[in-house]
Design a protein around this motif. Structure first.
Motif, short mmCIF file in Angstrom:
data_model
loop_
_atom_site.label_atom_id
_atom_site.label_comp_id
_atom_site.label_asym_id
_atom_site.label_seq_id
_atom_site.Cartn_x
_atom_site.Cartn_y
_atom_site.Cartn_z
N SER A 123 -14.25 16.05 29.40
CA SER A 123 -14.41 16.76 30.76
C SER A 123 -13.99 16.05 31.99
O SER A 123 -13.51 14.89 32.02
N GLU A 124 -14.18 16.84 33.07
CA GLU A 124 -13.59 16.13 34.58
C GLU A 124 -14.57 14.93 34.94
O GLU A 124 -15.46 14.96 34.55
N VAL A 125 -13.87 14.16 35.48
CA VAL A 125 -14.75 12.95 36.02
C VAL A 125 -15.33 13.62 37.28
O VAL A 125 -14.82 14.17 38.27
N PRO A 126 -16.72 13.48 37.39
CA PRO A 126 -17.21 13.98 38.61
C PRO A 126 -17.14 13.19 39.91
O PRO A 126 -16.84 11.90 39.90
N ALA A 127 -17.48 13.72 40.86
CA ALA A 127 -17.33 13.02 42.33
C ALA A 127 -18.24 11.57 42.27
O ALA A 127 -17.56 10.78 43.09
N GLY A 128 -19.24 11.62 41.76
CA GLY A 128 -20.29 10.64 42.03
C GLY A 128 -19.78 9.44 41.15
O GLY A 128 -20.25 8.23 41.10
N ALA A 129 -18.73 9.50 40.20
CA ALA A 129 -18.35 8.39 39.28
C ALA A 129 -16.80 7.92 39.75
O ALA A 129 -16.35 7.05 39.17
N ARG A 130 -16.44 8.23 40.92
CA ARG A 130 -15.20 8.03 41.38
C ARG A 130 -15.32 6.23 42.04
O ARG A 130 -16.34 5.97 42.43
N LYS A 131 -14.04 5.74 42.05
CA LYS A 131 -13.81 4.42 42.31
C LYS A 131 -12.92 4.02 43.40
O LYS A 131 -12.00 5.11 43.74
N GLY A 132 -13.06 2.96 44.12
CA GLY A 132 -12.11 2.66 45.22
C GLY A 132 -10.75 2.10 45.09
O GLY A 132 -10.57 1.74 43.68
N LEU A 133 -10.12 1.64 45.85
CA LEU A 133 -8.56 1.16 45.48
C LEU A 133 -8.62 -0.10 44.94
O LEU A 133 -7.96 -0.31 44.08
N GLY B 27 -0.79 10.11 38.56
CA GLY B 27 -1.96 9.72 38.94
C GLY B 27 -2.71 10.81 40.16
O GLY B 27 -3.65 10.78 40.16
N LEU B 28 -1.96 11.11 40.98
CA LEU B 28 -2.30 11.90 41.90
C LEU B 28 -2.66 13.40 41.21
O LEU B 28 -4.07 13.90 41.71
N ILE B 29 -2.32 13.91 40.24
CA ILE B 29 -2.69 15.01 39.53
C ILE B 29 -4.05 14.79 38.64
O ILE B 29 -5.02 15.64 38.73
N ALA B 30 -4.23 13.56 38.14
CA ALA B 30 -5.32 12.96 37.42
C ALA B 30 -6.52 13.26 38.61
O ALA B 30 -7.65 13.43 38.13
N CYS B 31 -6.08 12.44 39.63
CA CYS B 31 -7.25 12.37 40.83
C CYS B 31 -7.86 13.84 41.06
O CYS B 31 -9.00 13.92 41.38
N ARG B 32 -6.49 14.75 41.49
CA ARG B 32 -7.37 15.97 41.85
C ARG B 32 -7.79 16.76 40.82
O ARG B 32 -8.96 17.76 41.42
N SER B 33 -7.40 16.58 39.52
CA SER B 33 -8.20 17.53 38.52
C SER B 33 -9.45 16.74 37.86
O SER B 33 -10.09 17.40 37.35
N GLY B 34 -9.38 15.56 37.91
CA GLY B 34 -10.24 14.65 37.37
C GLY B 34 -10.13 14.45 35.76
O GLY B 34 -10.70 13.95 35.09
N THR C 236 2.17 7.13 31.44
CA THR C 236 1.69 8.60 31.06
C THR C 236 0.02 8.42 30.97
O THR C 236 -0.60 9.55 31.13
N GLN C 237 -0.20 7.40 30.36
CA GLN C 237 -1.78 7.39 30.09
C GLN C 237 -2.76 6.48 31.00
O GLN C 237 -3.68 6.46 30.90
N ALA C 238 -1.99 6.04 32.20
CA ALA C 238 -2.95 5.35 33.22
C ALA C 238 -3.92 6.48 33.84
O ALA C 238 -4.55 6.12 34.64
N THR C 239 -3.50 7.66 33.66
CA THR C 239 -4.43 8.61 34.25
C THR C 239 -5.78 8.64 33.83
O THR C 239 -6.77 9.22 34.26
N ASN C 240 -5.93 8.03 32.55
CA ASN C 240 -7.56 7.50 31.99
C ASN C 240 -8.10 6.66 33.14
O ASN C 240 -9.34 6.94 33.20
N TRP C 241 -7.62 6.17 34.09
CA TRP C 241 -8.30 5.20 35.20
C TRP C 241 -8.05 5.98 36.51
O TRP C 241 -8.86 5.97 37.39
N THR C 242 -6.91 6.52 36.74
CA THR C 242 -6.33 7.16 38.21
C THR C 242 -7.17 8.34 38.22
O THR C 242 -7.34 8.90 39.42
N ARG C 243 -7.72 9.04 37.14
CA ARG C 243 -8.69 10.25 37.27
C ARG C 243 -10.13 9.76 38.04
O ARG C 243 -10.94 10.52 38.44
N PHE C 244 -10.24 8.50 37.99
CA PHE C 244 -11.50 8.04 38.47
C PHE C 244 -11.31 7.76 40.05
O PHE C 244 -12.19 7.10 40.73
N ALA C 245 -10.02 7.82 40.48
CA ALA C 245 -9.87 7.35 41.81
C ALA C 245 -10.62 8.20 42.79
O ALA C 245 -10.82 9.36 42.54
N ARG C 246 -11.05 7.58 44.03
CA ARG C 246 -11.85 8.23 44.89
C ARG C 246 -10.91 9.36 45.61
O ARG C 246 -11.64 10.53 45.84
#
Length: 424
Positions: free
Chosen positions: A14-24, A75-82, A216-226
């Motif tokens: 599932s999508e990463v929710p806003a409360g689980a996002r990480k900083g730079l 990474g941008l797509i992953a962050c926006r979509s979670g 290609t799979q770094a989205t596993n972490w960029t989806r956690f980006a704030r």
């Protein structure tokens, strides 16, 4: 949902929710540690044997800038979509069709895991002068030991990176300083002529291909980006600066010592124990990320949230491949990755920006088709063109895969409208 994250489940389906996002800082150091990889330095060493230093720097800049840009867009797509890449694959390949990308991405990651496990065991036996009979037991030890932080989840990966990355940077600076003194300064370094030959296209393919599967799979972490800015900046930190540093460091040692293996270089510099520590930290920060990626692909393939179990199973498979001789297959493996992995990213980007107009619906709210013929056909076209291309295969795969998706998507739209008009 929050409880799943606290248990290290990390939202595998599932999508990463806003409360689980990480900083730079958290996202950047995670990706920086991920790209600190011995295989990348080994590839840099091979390139360093074939180019003078100035040409090498140009190859490294071009290859890593392209790799960083590719990772940043995903990474941008992953962050926006979670979502990570395997979950995004459901939209562009279909519910069942996405299992193709799951298997491809999972295979590449467990292949890297096998290579890293074998490398650690073989190097330790050689450096410490251990009996050959210790090799397989050490492969088993490291095969399962490296997956501990991945088993914990994002928190385990983050903690290891915060400790290991600064230590490895100190080791690298020390090694480069000794190499510069050995060769007689930068002027002497620039005067050294290459002993082997390699085309610029092949060099860029190796640089890009070494970590294109990881990007290609770094989205596993960029989806956690704030936010999108954090996702893109951290991707560039990891894949432009981090991967670039690995390439240049490996090449630097190869030019000075005519030895493409960074561990051998450290031994030649009289830093045997540093070599062991460097190799251990270097591989661990990548191995745990790699097997985490395998688990993410496995969860989507099996539609299971048992990420921790799949992590251990992946470690077992990687260990068996290591024992089976994966260490000897690095260069063919890199060339294969440069053809079959980048088109996945190209199709995902085209599907998001063109097919879905920069907005995915929530996975729980949408019923997707079993197969997305447009996405699957675009992938195979991109992969085929990358495989036969005389130019930089990964770039060809991304561009052709994305373009093929746009063309086929438009043709499907026209056919649908034409069929609707005929029925009317």
């Amino acid at each position: 949902m929050a409880q799943a994250a606290d248990n290290g489940n990390d939202y595998p389906l599932s999508e990463v929710p806003a409360g689980a996002r990480k900083g730079l800082f958290s996202t950047s150091i995670m990706l920086f540690g991920f790209t600190f990889f011995t295989a990348t330095m080994f590839a840099g060493g091979k390139i360093g044997m074939a180019f003078d230093f100035k040409t090498l720097i140009w190859a490294a800049l071009i290859g890593n800038l392209l790799l960083g840009a590719y990772a940043a867009v995903l990474g941008l797509i992953a962050c926006r979509s979670g979502l990570n890449s395997v979950l995004m694959g459901r939209f562009c390949f279909g519910e069942v069709g996405s299992k193709l990308s799951d298997m491809l991405l999972g295979f590449t990651q467990v292949g890297w895991y096998a290579w890293g496990t074998a490398t650690m065991a073989l190097a330790l036996v050689k450096i410490l002068g251990l009996p050959e009979g210790w090799t397989i037991p050490l492969m088993v030890l490291f095969g399962f030991g490296f997956c501990i932080t991945a088993f914990v989840g994002y928190r385990g990966l983050d903690l290891l990176s915060r400790v290991a990355v600064p230590a490895m940077c100190v080791f690298l600076v020390w090694s480069l300083w000794l190499a510069t003194g050995k060769v007689g300064g930068l002027d002497a370094l620039l005067a050294i002529q290459p002993q082997e030959s390699m085309s610029m296209n092949l060099a860029i393919t190796m640089i890009f291909g070494t970590f294109v599967s990881g990007a290609t799979q770094a989205t596993n972490w960029t989806r956690f980006a704030r936010n999108g800015r954090v996702a893109m900046l951290s991707s560039m930190v990891g894949f432009f600066f981090g991967n670039g540093l690995m390439i240049v460091t490996g090449a630097y040692g190869a030019i000075v010592y005519q030895q493409p293996d960074v561990v051998e270089v450290l031994v030649l510099q009289g830093l045997s124990m540093i070599a062991v520590m460097m190799l251990f930290l270097n591989l661990w920060t990548t191995q745990d990320n790699t097997i985490y990626n395998f688990a993410a692909a496995g969860c989507n393939l099996l539609r299971s949230e048992r990420r921790k179990l799949i992590t251990v199973v992946g470690a077992g498979i990687g260990t068996l491949l290591a024992i089976g001789g994966m260490y000897e297959m690095l260069i063919p493996f890199l060339i294969l990755l440069g053809s079959i992995i980048p088109p996945i990213g190209g199709v995902i980007m085209a599907d998001y920006f063109y097919g879905h107009k920069q907005r995915y619906p929530r996975l729980a709210d949408v019923r997707l088709p079993k197969f997305n013929a447009v996405g699957l056909a675009a992938y195979f076209i991109g992969a085929f063109c990358a495989y036969v291309s005389p130019w930089v295969a990964p770039i060809v795969g991304i561009l052709v895969g994305a373009l093929a998706y746009v063309v086929l998507f438009q043709l499907r739209q026209l056919a649908t409208r034409s069929a609707g008009t005929s029925r009317a």
